[in-house]
Design an enzyme around this catalytic site. Structure first.
Site, PDB file in Angstrom:
ATOM      1  CG  ASP A 108      -6.254 -12.482  -8.299  1.00  0.00           C
ATOM      2  OD1 ASP A 108      -6.989 -11.528  -8.591  1.00  0.00           O
ATOM      3  OD2 ASP A 108      -6.467 -13.662  -8.667  1.00  0.00           O
ATOM      4  CG  ASP A 210     -11.785 -10.738  -9.510  1.00  0.00           C
ATOM      5  OD1 ASP A 210     -11.511 -11.877  -9.909  1.00  0.00           O
ATOM      6  OD2 ASP A 210     -12.884 -10.431  -8.996  1.00  0.00           O
ATOM      7  CD  GLU A 269     -11.784 -12.799 -14.067  1.00  0.00           C
ATOM      8  OE1 GLU A 269     -12.197 -13.940 -13.926  1.00  0.00           O
ATOM      9  OE2 GLU A 269     -12.177 -11.844 -13.348  1.00  0.00           O
ATOM     10  CG  HIS A 329      -9.404 -19.539  -9.769  1.00  0.00           C
ATOM     11  ND1 HIS A 329      -8.839 -18.709 -10.716  1.00  0.00           N
ATOM     12  CD2 HIS A 329     -10.277 -18.773  -9.084  1.00  0.00           C
ATOM     13  CE1 HIS A 329      -9.345 -17.504 -10.600  1.00  0.00           C
ATOM     14  NE2 HIS A 329     -10.225 -17.507  -9.614  1.00  0.00           N
ATOM     15  CG  ASP A 330     -13.074 -18.546 -11.749  1.00  0.00           C
ATOM     16  OD1 ASP A 330     -13.213 -18.845 -10.556  1.00  0.00           O
ATOM     17  OD2 ASP A 330     -12.737 -17.413 -12.138  1.00  0.00           O
TER      18      ASP A 330
HETATM   19  C1  NOJ Z   1     -13.452 -13.837 -10.868  1.00  0.00           C
HETATM   20  C2  NOJ Z   1     -12.619 -14.784 -10.077  1.00  0.00           C
HETATM   21  O1  NOJ Z   1     -11.761 -15.470 -10.938  1.00  0.00           O
HETATM   22  C3  NOJ Z   1     -13.575 -15.705  -9.356  1.00  0.00           C
HETATM   23  O2  NOJ Z   1     -12.912 -16.775  -8.740  1.00  0.00           O
HETATM   24  C4  NOJ Z   1     -14.333 -14.881  -8.345  1.00  0.00           C
HETATM   25  O3  NOJ Z   1     -15.306 -15.702  -7.729  1.00  0.00           O
HETATM   26  C5  NOJ Z   1     -15.045 -13.704  -9.014  1.00  0.00           C
HETATM   27  N1  NOJ Z   1     -14.212 -13.016  -9.961  1.00  0.00           N
HETATM   28  C6  NOJ Z   1     -15.482 -12.698  -7.980  1.00  0.00           C
HETATM   29  O4  NOJ Z   1     -14.378 -12.033  -7.442  1.00  0.00           O
END
Ligand code: NOJ
Length: 542
Positions: A108, A210, A269, A329-330
């Site tokens: 990642d 990311d 992402e 995870h978000d």
């Molecule tokens: C997306 C990630 O999935 C998240 O966990 C992160 O806090 C933000 N981008 C900033 O990198």
């Protein structure tokens, strides 16, 4: 086991499992998951038999050196493994052993920003004349000391941080401890290329990138237009702080670089992804994949899911390749998004949907056992977003609680004090128990995944909905040259009769998989009868 569609690249054929390393398995008793823990459980992910999950690849959320203000998404050294997780040799070993089991490994990369403790930023902030000054986004104050514009941080508050040492603001899309890189600086791009090469040469199979569409910001730093929303960040249409035109040339360069190493892949992402953006950013000479998160925001009704799926199918066309996830995870866990007495039944319906759609499915650790969001008392909140917005929003810790492997001490996750509380339901809901129970969510996932692996239609066939306006469930076909698979899903707790918009042949179907073995299969024609929350997957040769 016969594997279908060997001709497809692995990242189209397979299911990819997201590991959140801190919470997967702890091998040294410090309470945090680590690479040793992952290594110890590789057989769970794929041991080559249907006793395992049958994953084709694992994506590790960041394992690089980081002061962890955003739990690894703030990197202070892209070429080093954080000691919390182990060392480079551990990662080499993990890659070797994963490959031995036929699994790829994806890292990642958070490249939109670094940690404020990254030596690049430390050098950049040292003086206005630093050779790395332009590696980040520095701007003068406006009159009366106002920040350069009204851009907001995703995590709340304005996106500009005043740095008294050099009397300028720097821009941070996330925390002040995550300054954004200046992607227009060619040296930055060279360094990033070196980072990618470093890992590709060590044998990693690709990257999850990311916030991949946020790398560039408007050159003139214009204010975003206004719209209604809850938080200041949501009250802007993000046209100037994301999705800038330069992205495409960066993607082209990355694609060339990654493809130069053979069979590798990058998945982006997107921030505020839409099917249209996915079309723009993916394909030949662009990213291999980009997540479509639209299924995550669907209410529990088949029409909402069908609309999201068709929007993606239409935007990408038959040549495009969708990429779905139901969790990460978000976001709140699926069982917590669709709670209640039938939550686990819904989890199975959702699993069947994810694993029978066209495209590459990603599976977030713990979803396969139907984990709930874990309760995290206020005093234990670690996620900066949770600290800021509690109790309105508890943050992302609840979806990051440790994976319960067993009902033993520390849930089989750790022999120490876990970094986040273990979900108290671990005594009844854990991997070991679900492995033994043929009716568990986990057993259902395993059957689905191994069936998917064997089915050409599910791997590469077209998608065609059989109901224009679904009300109680979905029915659709996946068709390849060799076979057709019919998927029927009842979303609700009552038996239902799905009326199809076309007459299907009645006789040729064989029941392959479902929640109610043996009781479906002969019911195709103009309609299909389903039991409560029934998943029914039929197959026919062509
Ligand atoms: C997306 C990630 O999935 C998240 O966990 C992160 O806090 C933000 N981008 C900033 O990198």
């Amino acid at each position: 086991m016969v594997e279908a569609s060997e001709s497809l690249p692995w990242w189209k054929r397979g299911v990819i499992y997201q590991i959140y390393p801190r919470s997967f398995a702890d091998s040294n008793g410090d309470g945090s998951g680590d690479l040793g823990g992952i290594l110890a459980h590789l057989d769970y992910l794929n041991d080559g038999t249907p006793a395992s999950l049958g994953m084709d690849a694992i994506w590790l959320s960041p394992i690089f050196a980081s002061p962890a203000y955003d739990f690894g998404y703030d990197v202070s050294n892209y070429n080093a493994v954080d000691p919390l997780f182990g060392c480079l040799a551990d990662l080499d070993e993990l890659i070797r052993q994963a490959h031995q089991r036929g699994m790829r490994v994806i890292l990642d990369l958070a490249l939109n920003h670094t940690s404020h403790l990254h030596p690049w930023f430390e050098e950049s902030r040292a003086s206005r004349t630093s050779p790395k000054r332009d590696w980040y986004l520095w701007q003068d104050a406006r009159p009366q000391g106002a920040p350069p514009n009204r851009w907001q941080s995703v995590f709340g508050g304005r996106a500009w941080q005043w740095d008294p040492a050099t009397s300028q603001f720097y821009y941070h899309m996330f925390l002040p401890q995550q300054p954004d890189l200046n992607w227009r600086n060619p040296e930055v791009r060279e360094e990033i290329e070196k980072v990618m090469r470093f890992w590709l040469e060590r044998g990693v199979d690709g990257f999850r990138l990311d916030v991949v569409n946020a790398y560039f910001k408007d050159r003139q730093f214009r204010d975003n237009p206004f719209r209604w929303g809850l938080r200041a960040y949501d009250r802007q249409v993000h046209v100037y702080d994301a999705d800038q035109p330069e992205l495409l040339s960066v993607y082209a360069g990355m694609r060339k670089l990654v493809d130069g190493y053979g069979d590798r892949m990058v998945v982006g992402e997107p921030l505020f992804g839409s099917p249209e953006k996915l079309r723009r950013y993916c394909g030949e000479g662009r990213l291999h994949l980009a997540f479509n998160f639209d299924l995550i925001s669907c209410g529990w009704n088949p029409l909402a899911f069908q609309r999201a799926i068709l929007a993606c199918e239409q935007a990408l066309g038959p040549e495009g390749w969708p990429c779905y996830a139901l969790g990460n995870h978000d976001v709140a866990r699926l069982v917590s998004r669709y709670p209640g007495r039938y939550a686990l039944e819904r989890a199975k319906v959702a699993a069947a949907l994810l694993l029978t759609l066209r495209g590459t499915p990603f599976l977030y650790q713990g979803e396969e056992i139907g984990m709930k969001n874990g309760p995290v008392p206020r005093g234990k909140i670690l996620d900066p977003a949770g600290k800021r917005y509690w109790p309105l929003y508890p943050g992302r810790d609840p979806m990051r609680t440790p994976l319960p492997w067993s009902d033993g001490p520390g849930a089989g996750f750790t022999s120490g004090d876990p970094w986040l509380p273990i979900n108290p339901e671990f005594r009844s809901l854990n991997v070991a128990r679900e492995m033994e129970d043929p009716h568990s969510v986990l057993s259902f996932y395993r059957r689905l995944i191994w069936f998917r692996r064997s089915s050409k239609a599910l791997n590469s066939g077209s998608f065609r909905s059989l109901i224009k306006n679904p009300s109680s469930g979905l029915a659709y076909l996946r068709e390849s040259e060799e076979e057709t698979v019919l998927v029927a899903l009842n979303f609700y707790r009552h038996p239902t009769q799905l009326v199809l918009d076309e007459d299907l042949p009645t006789s040729q179907w064989e029941w392959r998989l479902g929640t109610h073995p043996g009781c479906s299969g002969q019911r195709v024609g103009k309609s299909l009868r389903l039991l409560p929350h029934e998943v029914c997957i039929l197959q026919s040769a062509r």
